[in-house]
Enzyme design. Structure first.
Site, mmCIF file in Angstrom:
data_model
loop_
_atom_site.group_PDB
_atom_site.id
_atom_site.type_symbol
_atom_site.label_atom_id
_atom_site.label_comp_id
_atom_site.label_asym_id
_atom_site.label_seq_id
_atom_site.Cartn_x
_atom_site.Cartn_y
_atom_site.Cartn_z
ATOM 1 N N ASP A 221 0.881 -1.161 0.000
ATOM 2 C CA ASP A 221 0.000 0.000 0.000
ATOM 3 C C ASP A 221 0.927 1.221 0.000
ATOM 4 O O ASP A 221 2.093 1.094 0.384
ATOM 5 C CB ASP A 221 -0.874 -0.042 1.270
ATOM 6 N N LYS A 222 0.459 2.386 -0.419
ATOM 7 C CA LYS A 222 1.357 3.546 -0.483
ATOM 8 C C LYS A 222 1.318 4.377 0.796
ATOM 9 O O LYS A 222 2.276 4.411 1.555
ATOM 10 C CB LYS A 222 1.021 4.427 -1.692
ATOM 11 N N PHE A 351 -17.641 13.212 3.119
ATOM 12 C CA PHE A 351 -16.802 12.665 2.050
ATOM 13 C C PHE A 351 -17.247 11.249 1.698
ATOM 14 O O PHE A 351 -17.504 10.431 2.578
ATOM 15 C CB PHE A 351 -15.327 12.643 2.461
ATOM 16 N N ARG A 407 0.106 15.374 -3.536
ATOM 17 C CA ARG A 407 -1.308 15.015 -3.539
ATOM 18 C C ARG A 407 -2.100 16.306 -3.741
ATOM 19 O O ARG A 407 -1.894 17.275 -3.014
ATOM 20 C CB ARG A 407 -1.687 14.350 -2.218
ATOM 21 N N ASP A 473 -4.620 6.233 -4.212
ATOM 22 C CA ASP A 473 -4.245 7.598 -4.599
ATOM 23 C C ASP A 473 -4.239 7.773 -6.122
ATOM 24 O O ASP A 473 -4.423 6.832 -6.878
ATOM 25 C CB ASP A 473 -2.866 7.936 -4.013
ATOM 26 N N ASP A 606 -1.282 -0.947 5.862
ATOM 27 C CA ASP A 606 -1.403 -0.379 7.207
ATOM 28 C C ASP A 606 -2.738 -0.736 7.853
ATOM 29 O O ASP A 606 -3.141 -0.144 8.846
ATOM 30 C CB ASP A 606 -1.200 1.142 7.180
ATOM 31 N N GLY A 607 -3.429 -1.725 7.310
ATOM 32 C CA GLY A 607 -4.685 -2.177 7.926
ATOM 33 C C GLY A 607 -5.906 -1.449 7.411
ATOM 34 O O GLY A 607 -6.993 -1.985 7.469
ATOM 35 N N ASP A 610 -7.197 -2.535 3.555
ATOM 36 C CA ASP A 610 -6.389 -3.616 2.988
ATOM 37 C C ASP A 610 -6.763 -4.988 3.537
ATOM 38 O O ASP A 610 -6.112 -5.981 3.213
ATOM 39 C CB ASP A 610 -4.893 -3.374 3.274
#
Length: 701
Positions: A221-222, A351, A407, A473, A606-607, A610
């Protein structure tokens, strides 16, 4: 009849109306809010300990366009649903009304129940080692059969007694295929598990340690895994008269304090105060801190007195407000004092990852008309704005920033009609607000690489272990980070596969273009559709070493390729390096697609979002200690990818020990005459091989 009865949570059934306590609670079931609002910590399910605001479900009896025919769905209406296992931190109620929710799911039907079920009964992982072990045992049985026949013939020729012949011949079989073999094979796993624990890697599925020894591809993951968790505000780029101004670093200044741009930053967020401390999404928090404004929420006493929700109010600090009164005119100054510049947040549309945006309706104190502010993914925001307000070079500017690894978030604003009253705004649909906006500019956030990331990825590459990035992302940001961390080398070419679904009678198609050409010209250089994947697979190895190619694609393209271009999937899996804008279920599908082309896949995340991929991979490593990490076979105490090489090393150590035990334990005991001596020798050899591997082969190569 408004009577409250106290019962055990085990007695709850769908349809019950429950009261959410004022001081919060841990939800015993899935329930949908019908009164009031709640602030909830959903880290148990998502892995992100960011408080989420839950609002009550819109009332279908009120005539709201499109809502009357809509059916409740926990996924679609997740912003109104309190999920089992999540913690309600704070509740808000109005005019003495209790915060009420209707129970919709209980037990294993809940989100937490499904998570627990998948942990208790995971999908079986077919590991080649165990299949080969059974074949090896069959070979041992064949060898034992030969020894069995040889012993009988030899004993008959030497005129040995029948009883002794039976004992000796059966003894040969039990020596060759020893009953203690399964217990002996776990020795390597047990020692590897102990060593992993010492370096802060915890394991809930010990059998997976052996599998980790064969990993030849690792997905990362990023955000929070390869890069730092938090984002820093690099600067802003405002738009005036459909033209970009120069980038600005400081947002907190007197010139911008009353601008719509700063008003959007001040109001368009989901921040809330919990015990006096501002909390919420880290991204929102960074933006709000950058402008230095103050957020004030209505107290419980105030909300209890009013029929309608008391708005959250934001205002700039006094030192930022320009002096509006002439000096020396004391009376005028006193008269002006109450006219403070404040903005009230009237309605919030939270969001949504599906919509990739959020919006709010706000009103400046004293203004007749309300304002709508929106922020989100730049491509989405630009599509909802008036075309004449979006700069012509919008795409180029956006790609310049994303290519540098920033970003980017876009902002938009719109003045609402004066006929929209407070009551109408509370019941208006989201689509009615989020259109015909004025484009205001971009916020540029910086996401730094973790210090150890490049070194770990270099180690993996030296060991011929492939690395892949799977992120939610932006595509070009992901490609930029992949280049920065060494996942894609400077001389390597990146080809973006853009798949378009069937539309208006046209068949699905894939457009191929180089990532570098996107920023150099408005019409990216297209590449022949057929040539790329075929050429890559049939190229000579020398050519590939000189110029390596990597495929990059987003979640939408990945789904289209899976559905309409099945024959291309294996070729894309062999060379795909960057997968951007991937939804949680798409991450799981990617892991399965990689496994289908015979990769042993590791997943490091990181959980957050994922969980599915961590469970499905051969070796899933969670860098988060939150409850969602229970779904992952391995959890690292240190939130760094340096745990990946350590896990592979220990996996290989355990794997070689298992191989040694499998072969030596049986063959040595079979070969030697004396059973006790053979056991001692085989054990010594096993220990020797195990230690020899741990010392001499303790590098990845």
């Amino acid at each position: 009849n408004s009577e409250i009865e106290e019962i055990f949570s085990t007695d709850l059934v769908p349809g019950d109306v429950m009261v959410i306590p004022l001081n919060g609670t841990i939800m015993p079931c899935d329930a949908v809010l019908i009164n009031g609002t709640c602030i909830v910590n959903e880290s148990m399910l998502t892995g992100e300990s960011v408080p989420v605001t839950k609002t009550n479900l819109p009332n279908p009896s009120v005539d709201v366009k499109g809502i009357g025919d809509e059916l409740y769905n926990p996924e679609t209406h997740k912003r109104h649903t309190l999920f089992c296992g999540t913690t309600v931190i704070q509740t808000r109620f109005y005019t003495g009304e209790l915060v009420k929710a209707i129970v919709v799911r209980t037990g294993f039907s809940t989100s937490k129940g499904q998570l627990v079920r998948s942990i208790l009964y995971p999908k079986p992982t077919d590991f080649k080692l165990y299949r080969d072990a059974y074949l090896f045992l069959l070979c041992l049985v064949a060898v034992a059969g030969i020894g069995f026949i040889y012993t009988i013939i030899n004993s008959i020729l030497n005129e040995v007694q029948v009883g002794v012949i039976i004992i000796e011949s059966l003894d040969i079989i039990t020596i060759t295929v020893p009953p203690a073999l399964p217990a002996a094979m776990t020795a390597g796993i047990v020692y590897a598990q102990r060593r992993l624990k010492k370096i802060g890697i915890f394991c809930i599925s010990p059998q997976r340690i052996n599998i980790c020894g064969q990993l030849n591809l690792v997905c990362f993951d990023k955000t929070g895994t390869l890069t730092e968790d938090g984002l820093d505000l690099w600067g802003i780029q405002r738009v005036e008269n459909a033209r970009f101004l120069s980038p600005e670093e400081n947002v907190c200044n007197e010139m911008l304090v009353k601008s719509q741009f700063v008003a959007c930053l001040a109001t368009c967020h989901s921040l809330t105060k919990i015990e006096g401390v501002l909390s919420g999404d880290p991204l929102d928090l960074k933006m709000f801190e950058a402008i230095g404004w103050i957020l004030e929420e209505a107290t419980e006493e105030e909300t209890a007195l009013h029929n309608r929700i008391m708005p959250t109010v934001v205002r700039p600090p006094k030192q930022l407000l320009p002096e509006s009164t002439p000096a020396g005119n004391q009376e005028m100054e006193l008269f002006e004092l109450p006219a403070i510049y404040e903005i009230g947040i009237v309605r919030q549309f939270p969001f949504s990852s599906a919509l990739q945006r959020m919006s709010v309706v706000a009103r400046v104190l004293g203004d007749k008309k309300m304002d709508a502010y929106m922020k989100g993914a730049p491509e989405v925001i630009a599509s909802l704005c008036k075309p004449e307000t979006v700069p012509v070079d919008f795409q180029n500017v956006l790609e310049d920033f994303t290519k540098q690894g920033f970003r980017v978030i876009a902002l938009a604003h719109r003045k609402l009609e004066s006929k929209l009253t407070w009551h109408k705004v509370q019941n208006i649909s989201r689509d009615a607000i989020e259109n015909n906006m004025d484009f205001m500019g971009l916020i540029i956030m910086q996401n730094k690489l973790k210090q150890e990331t490049p070194a770990v990825l270099e180690d993996l590459h030296k060991a011929n272990i492939r690395t892949v990035m799977v992120t939610g992302d932006n595509m070009l940001t992901a490609v930029s980070v992949a280049r920065d961390c060494g996942m894609i080398l400077p001389q390597d070419k990146v080809i973006i596969a853009e798949a378009l679904p069937p539309k208006d009678g046209k068949v699905a198609k894939i457009n191929w273009h180089y990532a570098d050409s996107l920023t150099q010209c408005s019409h990216p250089s297209a590449i022949a559709s057929e040539a790329i994947p075929v050429k890559l697979v049939h190229d000579s190895l020398e050519d590939l070493q000189m110029t390596r190619y990597h495929f990059a694609m987003n979640g939408k393209s990945f789904s289209v390729i899976l559905e309409h271009f099945q024959d291309l999937v294996p070729k894309l899996m062999l060379h795909g390096t960057v997968f951007a804008r991937m939804a949680p279920d798409q991450k799981t599908q990617l892991i399965e697609a990689l496994q289908n082309v015979d990769y042993f896949v590791g997943m490091c995340g990181d959980g957050a979002n994922d969980c599915g991929a961590l469970k499905r991979a051969h070796g899933g490593i969670s860098l988060s200690e939150l409850e969602a990490s229970v779904a992952s076979p391995f959890t690292s105490k240190t939130p760094s990818i340096s745990c990946v090489p350590n896990l592979i090393r220990e996996g290989r150590a355990a794997l070689i020990t298992s191989f040694c035990e499998l072969a030596l334990f049986s063959i040595v005991t079979y070969s030697l005459d004396h059973f006790i001596i053979s056991i001692l020798i085989s054990n010594m050899l096993m220990l020797f091989f195990s230690d020899f591997h741990n010392c001499a082969f303790y590098s990845l190569v």
